[in-house]
Design an enzyme around this catalytic site. Structure first.
Site, short mmCIF file in Angstrom:
data_model
loop_
_atom_site.label_atom_id
_atom_site.label_comp_id
_atom_site.label_asym_id
_atom_site.label_seq_id
_atom_site.Cartn_x
_atom_site.Cartn_y
_atom_site.Cartn_z
CB CYS A 2 43.47 39.23 34.65
SG CYS A 2 43.12 40.72 33.75
CG ASN A 99 40.33 36.96 35.37
OD1 ASN A 99 40.12 37.60 34.35
ND2 ASN A 99 40.45 35.65 35.39
#
Ligand code: F6R
Length: 608
Positions: A2, A99
């Protein structure tokens, strides 16, 4: 995994977020999204979609009035690939990107009855709901964030917009990486990795864990959880923005394959003095290598395969006991280490969570922890007691190439140093070895000359469903990396085998036309491996042989032969792997796959 970015300042935020996400896309490309304030309003707009950043661009209107926002490119963990599961997630007055993984998300849903507010299947939306709940309670972004993260278990890097605070981004992290900077000419940036803001500044700082950042047009404020102000420690990156561009190559992977000569040069040149290894630039003196009882190399994937090459060299040349450990296994095993054990941790990104956790565990047993890392200031670099930066420049393609060869080169320097310090290497032999190491960039340049011939095999390779890489000794370690390269970017099932092991089972899989990439570059087992190759050729395999022989015309040995220049056996790894990398690259592109973004994968694996 991410990619996240946040910006607030004098530039149009959509441009900055979309361009930054493009650079971060190697971290995940399942979906992408942005959230931003219209200037001076406390309305947060969100645009998001399943797919790549190019798909996100298509759903963004041309908004020139926004100067503060956050963006995300996702590698799916919790919840499938869909627009609903794409970040940012908005709950109440909070919009957030994340993330990492919130491990106790189920408990949090139950404890705070968050279920009615959730639309997606993500743990991230639970975090947004919890922060929003705390925001309702405290009406203060910082208090809300501190209270929320106090209850979360797992890894996270969050960037958050609070509706009543236009122009500001709040951020906090645990484990998952985040760097930030204030650039005079633009404003405040935060991102998973500095390539996202390299157009504006080469200075950045690593966001310390559990520190709260407030980004505004005027600068970045940072405080610890007790509310004490903390000054950021700025670093400067030593490569240019061009290094993070494709520079005319069709893909980053191809560019990075071609960058290997210069990457290796940068790894070794500062560490060679009078033809001997010297780590004074790294602040490492010989005491680290004195009285070493044993060595454990810990890493994942390609970095582990680089470590295996290094381990083979240390063990075979100097008889020092070396074990290689898969980081995700090591971290849950009982380590057999003592205070004289040298632990070498290898990681391109310096953020791989399993490798980091393994390092933390090993650090409980020994202070001799040395990391080989590419990314400056990364978590593994900071947490190991000694670090050797490979200086290979940014590696953007998901499939690692130049990181591997520069890691092997770093291991070779360490090996020779260990040999010298332990009295097992003589100085003249060490010098001879290092002089050969200096010629590796040229070896690789020669191998790059095979590019057209390797590309010529594409037609044959694209129809394969399985492939086998075989070799003995060091060639077996190289085969492992060769097969990983092919499988990860071409989706062809590929396995590496010690050539002598084939007849114990696997040879039953060899049938007419199956590609066997046979590596025969080690003199001591050359004739043995040739016999093993014949066994596969006899069963109809399509054999691609890589050897030092000037010519092999015997059709009972191979169908295609790549001659590699005659260098000492320990150095053939640098020649052979270039052929394997190019074979994987051209097979991938021949199948119409984007080798920079293979399915299901992402670079920098920051989840378990
Ligand atoms: C394969 C590849 C991965 C990485 C692994 C470790 O091409 O790139 O196998 O080598 O995920 O990553 P780092 O080196 O960043 O710890």
């Amino acid at each position: 995994m991410c990619g996240i970015i946040g910006f607030t300042g004098s530039h149009h935020v959509q441009d900055i977020l979309l361009n930054g996400l493009q650079r971060l896309e190697y971290r995940g490309y399942d979906s992408a999204g942005i959230a931003y304030f219209r200037d001076d309003s406390n309305h947060i707009s969100i645009r998001k979609t399943a797919g790549k950043v190019s798909d996100l661009r298509a759903v963004c209107d041309d908004d020139n009035e926004s100067h503060c926002g956050i963006g995300h490119t996702r590698w799916a963990t919790h919840g499938g690939v869909s627009t609903t599961n794409a970040h940012p997630h908005r709950v109440g007055r909070v919009a957030l990107i994340h993330n990492g993984i919130i491990e106790n998300y189920k408990e949090l849903i139950a404890k705070y009855n968050l279920a009615p507010q959730l639309k997606s299947q993500t743990d991230t939306e639970v975090a947004a709901a919890l922060i929003n709940k705390k925001y309702d309670e405290f009406n203060d972004p910082k208090k809300a964030l501190k209270a929320a993260v106090n209850e979360m278990e797992g890894a996270f890097a969050f960037c958050i917009l609070f509706r009543e605070d236009p122009g500001k981004i709040y951020a906090i992290r645990n484990v998952s990486p985040m760097v930030a900077t204030f650039a005079e000419n633009a404003g405040s940036f935060i991102a998973s990795d500095l390539t996202a803001f390299l157009d504006f500044t080469k200075n950045y700082f690593v966001v310390p864990e559990y520190h709260l950042l407030t980004l505004s047009n005027d600068g970045i404020e940072m405080e610890d959880l007790e509310g004490n102000t903390v000054e950021p420690e700025y670093l400067t990156v030593d490569w240019d923005v061009d290094a993070a561009e494709k520079e005319g190559y069709a893909h980053y992977m191809l560019k990075e394959i071609h960058e290997q000569p210069s990457a290796i040069e940068k790894t070794i040149a500062p560490r060679i003095k009078d033809s001997l290894p010297d780590f004074s630039v790294d602040g490492i003196d010989d005491s680290l290598f004195e009285n070493v009882s044993d060595i454990t190399v810990i890493a994942c994937g390609t970095a582990l395969y680089a470590g295996m090459v290094g381990a083979q060299m240390i063990k075979n040349r100097f008889g020092i006991p070396v074990t290689c450990a898969v980081a995700s296994e090591f971290r849950y095993e009982r380590p057999v280490l003592n205070e004289n054990s040298l632990v070498i941790v290898c990681s391109q990104s310096g953020e791989t969570i399993d490798t980091l956790a393994a390092l933390r565990l090993a650090s409980e047993y020994t202070k001799k922890t040395l990391s080989i890392v590419n990314v400056k200031g990364s978590s593994i670099a900071r947490e190991s007691n000694y670090v050797l930066y490979t200086h290979a420049g940014p590696e953007i393609a998901v499939a690692s190439t130049k990181a591997y060869t520069s890691q092997v080169a770093a291991f070779y320097l360490i090996a020779i140093k260990l040999g010298l310090v332990s009295g097992k290497a003589s100085e003249p032999r060490a010098k001879e070895f290092i002089e050969t190491l200096k010629t590796v960039p040229n070896m690789i340049k020669t191998m790059l000359g095979y590019e057209d011939r390797v590309a010529g095999l594409t037609k044959r390779m694209v129809n394969a469903t399985d492939a086998f890489f075989i070799g003995r000794g060091l060639d077996y370690q190289i085969a492992m990396e060769g097969s990983l390269k092919l499988k990860e970017i071409s989706y062809i099932h590929a396995e590496a085998y010690a050539a002598g092991e084939l007849k114990h089972g696997t040879i039953s899989l060899v049938e007419e036309g199956v590609p066997v990439i046979a590596i025969a570059s080690q003199s001591n087992v050359y004739s043995k491996v040739i016999s093993n190759i014949r066994e596969t050729e006899a069963r109809g395999a399509y054999v691609i042989l890589i050897s030092k022989d000037p010519e092999v015309t015997d059709p009972s040995i191979c169908d295609v032969h790549f001659h590699i220049p005659d260098v000492p056996d320990e150095f053939t790894v640098f020649e052979v792997i270039v052929i394997c990398q190019m074979l994987a690259y051209y097979t991938s592109t021949g199948k119409g796959i984007d080798p920079d973004k293979p399915r299901n994968l992402a670079k920098s694996v920051t989840v378990e």
